[in-house]
Design a protein around this motif. Structure first.
Motif, PDB file in Angstrom:
ATOM      1  N   VAL A  41       0.852  -1.198   0.000  1.00  0.00           N
ATOM      2  CA  VAL A  41       0.000   0.000   0.000  1.00  0.00           C
ATOM      3  C   VAL A  41       0.882   1.240   0.000  1.00  0.00           C
ATOM      4  CG1 VAL A  41      -1.596   1.382   1.408  1.00  0.00           C
ATOM      5  CG2 VAL A  41      -2.039  -1.050   1.048  1.00  0.00           C
ATOM      6  N   SER A  44       2.715   1.469  -3.475  1.00  0.00           N
ATOM      7  CA  SER A  44       1.853   1.722  -4.638  1.00  0.00           C
ATOM      8  C   SER A  44       0.967   2.938  -4.451  1.00  0.00           C
ATOM      9  CB  SER A  44       0.964   0.495  -4.920  1.00  0.00           C
ATOM     10  OG  SER A  44      -0.038   0.362  -3.924  1.00  0.00           O
ATOM     11  N   ASP A  46      -2.006   2.749  -3.550  1.00  0.00           N
ATOM     12  CA  ASP A  46      -3.337   2.312  -3.979  1.00  0.00           C
ATOM     13  C   ASP A  46      -3.689   1.024  -3.228  1.00  0.00           C
ATOM     14  OD1 ASP A  46      -5.541   1.191  -5.268  1.00  0.00           O
ATOM     15  OD2 ASP A  46      -4.840   1.758  -7.268  1.00  0.00           O
ATOM     16  N   GLU A  48      -6.284  -0.930  -3.205  1.00  0.00           N
ATOM     17  CA  GLU A  48      -6.873  -2.018  -4.004  1.00  0.00           C
ATOM     18  C   GLU A  48      -5.816  -2.716  -4.844  1.00  0.00           C
ATOM     19  OE1 GLU A  48     -10.361  -0.923  -6.182  1.00  0.00           O
ATOM     20  OE2 GLU A  48     -11.162   0.201  -4.490  1.00  0.00           O
ATOM     21  N   LEU A  49      -4.961  -1.923  -5.462  1.00  0.00           N
ATOM     22  CA  LEU A  49      -3.870  -2.510  -6.248  1.00  0.00           C
ATOM     23  C   LEU A  49      -2.959  -3.322  -5.335  1.00  0.00           C
ATOM     24  CD1 LEU A  49      -2.116  -2.884  -8.767  1.00  0.00           C
ATOM     25  CD2 LEU A  49      -1.042  -0.674  -8.224  1.00  0.00           C
ATOM     26  N   ARG A  87       2.583  -0.894 -13.109  1.00  0.00           N
ATOM     27  CA  ARG A  87       2.865   0.511 -13.409  1.00  0.00           C
ATOM     28  C   ARG A  87       3.165   0.708 -14.897  1.00  0.00           C
ATOM     29  NH1 ARG A  87       6.287   2.242  -8.060  1.00  0.00           N
ATOM     30  NH2 ARG A  87       4.460   2.838  -6.850  1.00  0.00           N
ATOM     31  N   ARG A  90      -0.139   0.382 -16.668  1.00  0.00           N
ATOM     32  CA  ARG A  90      -0.978   1.574 -16.463  1.00  0.00           C
ATOM     33  C   ARG A  90      -0.452   2.761 -17.254  1.00  0.00           C
ATOM     34  NH1 ARG A  90      -3.170   2.139 -10.300  1.00  0.00           N
ATOM     35  NH2 ARG A  90      -4.343   0.198 -10.289  1.00  0.00           N
ATOM     36  N   ALA A 101      -6.351   8.040 -13.094  1.00  0.00           N
ATOM     37  CA  ALA A 101      -7.040   7.228 -12.093  1.00  0.00           C
ATOM     38  C   ALA A 101      -7.423   8.105 -10.912  1.00  0.00           C
ATOM     39  CB  ALA A 101      -6.145   6.090 -11.632  1.00  0.00           C
ATOM     40  N   ASN A 102      -8.569   7.848 -10.348  1.00  0.00           N
ATOM     41  CA  ASN A 102      -8.979   8.561  -9.139  1.00  0.00           C
ATOM     42  C   ASN A 102      -8.395   7.879  -7.927  1.00  0.00           C
ATOM     43  OD1 ASN A 102     -10.577  10.374 -10.561  1.00  0.00           O
ATOM     44  ND2 ASN A 102     -12.309   8.966 -10.541  1.00  0.00           N
ATOM     45  N   PRO A 103      -7.775   8.657  -7.028  1.00  0.00           N
ATOM     46  CA  PRO A 103      -7.223   8.024  -5.836  1.00  0.00           C
ATOM     47  C   PRO A 103      -8.333   7.510  -4.922  1.00  0.00           C
ATOM     48  CG  PRO A 103      -7.072  10.393  -5.667  1.00  0.00           C
ATOM     49  CD  PRO A 103      -7.590  10.082  -7.048  1.00  0.00           C
ATOM     50  N   ALA A 104      -8.011   6.519  -4.132  1.00  0.00           N
ATOM     51  CA  ALA A 104      -8.983   5.981  -3.178  1.00  0.00           C
ATOM     52  C   ALA A 104      -9.352   7.059  -2.172  1.00  0.00           C
ATOM     53  CB  ALA A 104      -8.400   4.776  -2.460  1.00  0.00           C
TER      54      ALA A 104
END
Length: 185
Positions: A41, A44, A46, A48-49, A87, A90, A101-104
Motif C-alpha cells: 500500500v 503503490s 493504492d 486495491e492494487l 505501473r 498503467r 485514475a482517481n485516488p482511493a
C-alpha cells in the motif's frame, strides 16, 4: 505385491505432503499477509492494487507448491515485480486513453482540523517519497515495516552489507526531500 504397497505408501505420503503444504501455507498467509499488504500500500499508494498484488504473490507461492528459502523476501520480490509490471501497463494505458485514475477516498476524519493536518502530512510524505529513487523508496518502506536487512537484501537483490549504508542515504534523501532541500548539500 510389495511394489503395490510401496506405491500406496508413496501416494499416501504425497497426499500428506500436499496437505502439509496447504496447512503451512494457510499459517504463513496469516502471518505474513498483513505486513506485506502494508508495504505494498505504501509503495503503490493504492490499497486495491496493493491487495491484488499481495494476493497474486500468495497465489504464486501456492502454485509453486513449495516454500522458498527466504519466504518474505520471495513474496516481496514477486509483489514488487507485479507492481513494476502494473505501473508499466498503467502507463501505457494512460498514454493511450489520456485519463487519470482517481485516488482511493481517505478514511473518515475524526475532526476537520485533524483531517486537514493528516492530509497535509500524508501528501508531504508521499511527495517526498516520490522524489526519491525507486530503490530508496523500497528500502525505506520495507525497513519501516520491520523487515531485517537480510530480507531486504534478498528482496531487492543487493548485498546485505550494503543495506545499512544505502538505508542511511535513503533516510537523508527523504529528510531533504521532505524539508524541500537539495539532498546533495
Amino acid at each position: 505385491m510389495a511394489r503395490s504397497g510401496e506405491s500406496g505408501a508413496r501416494e499416501g505420503s504425497s497426499a500428506e505432503s500436499i496437505r502439509s503444504f496447504h496447512d503451512r501455507f494457510v499459517e504463513l498467509f496469516g502471518l505474513h499477509h498483513p505486513r506485506l499488504l502494508r508495504v505494498m500500500v505504501r509503495l503503490s499508494g493504492d490499497p486495491e492494487l496493493a491487495a491484488d498484488l499481495v494476493q497474486e504473490a500468495f497465489v504464486s507461492l501456492y502454485r509453486r507448491g513449495a516454500l522458498p528459502d527466504a519466504l518474505e523476501a520471495w513474496l516481496i520480490t514477486v509483489a514488487l515485480n507485479r507492481l513494476r509490471n502494473e505501473r508499466a501497463s498503467r502507463g501505457r494505458r494512460a498514454r493511450l486513453i489520456l485519463t487519470h485514475a482517481n485516488p482511493a477516498p481517505p478514511s473518515p476524519p475524526v475532526t476537520l482540523g485533524e483531517a486537514a493536518a493528516a492530509d497535509t502530512t500524508r501528501r508531504a510524505v508521499r511527495a517526498a517519497l516520490e522524489r526519491l529513487t525507486e530503490r530508496e523508496r523500497q528500502l525505506l518502506v520495507l525497513r519501516s515495516e520491520g523487515y531485517p536487512y537480510r530480507e531486504i537484501a534478498v528482496a531487492l537483490g543487493m548485498n546485505e552489507a550494503s543495506v545499512g549504508t544505502l538505508l542511511a542515504r535513503a533516510r537523508r534523501a527523504f529528510l531533504a526531500a521532505y524539508e524541500g532541500r537539495d539532498a546533495s548539500r
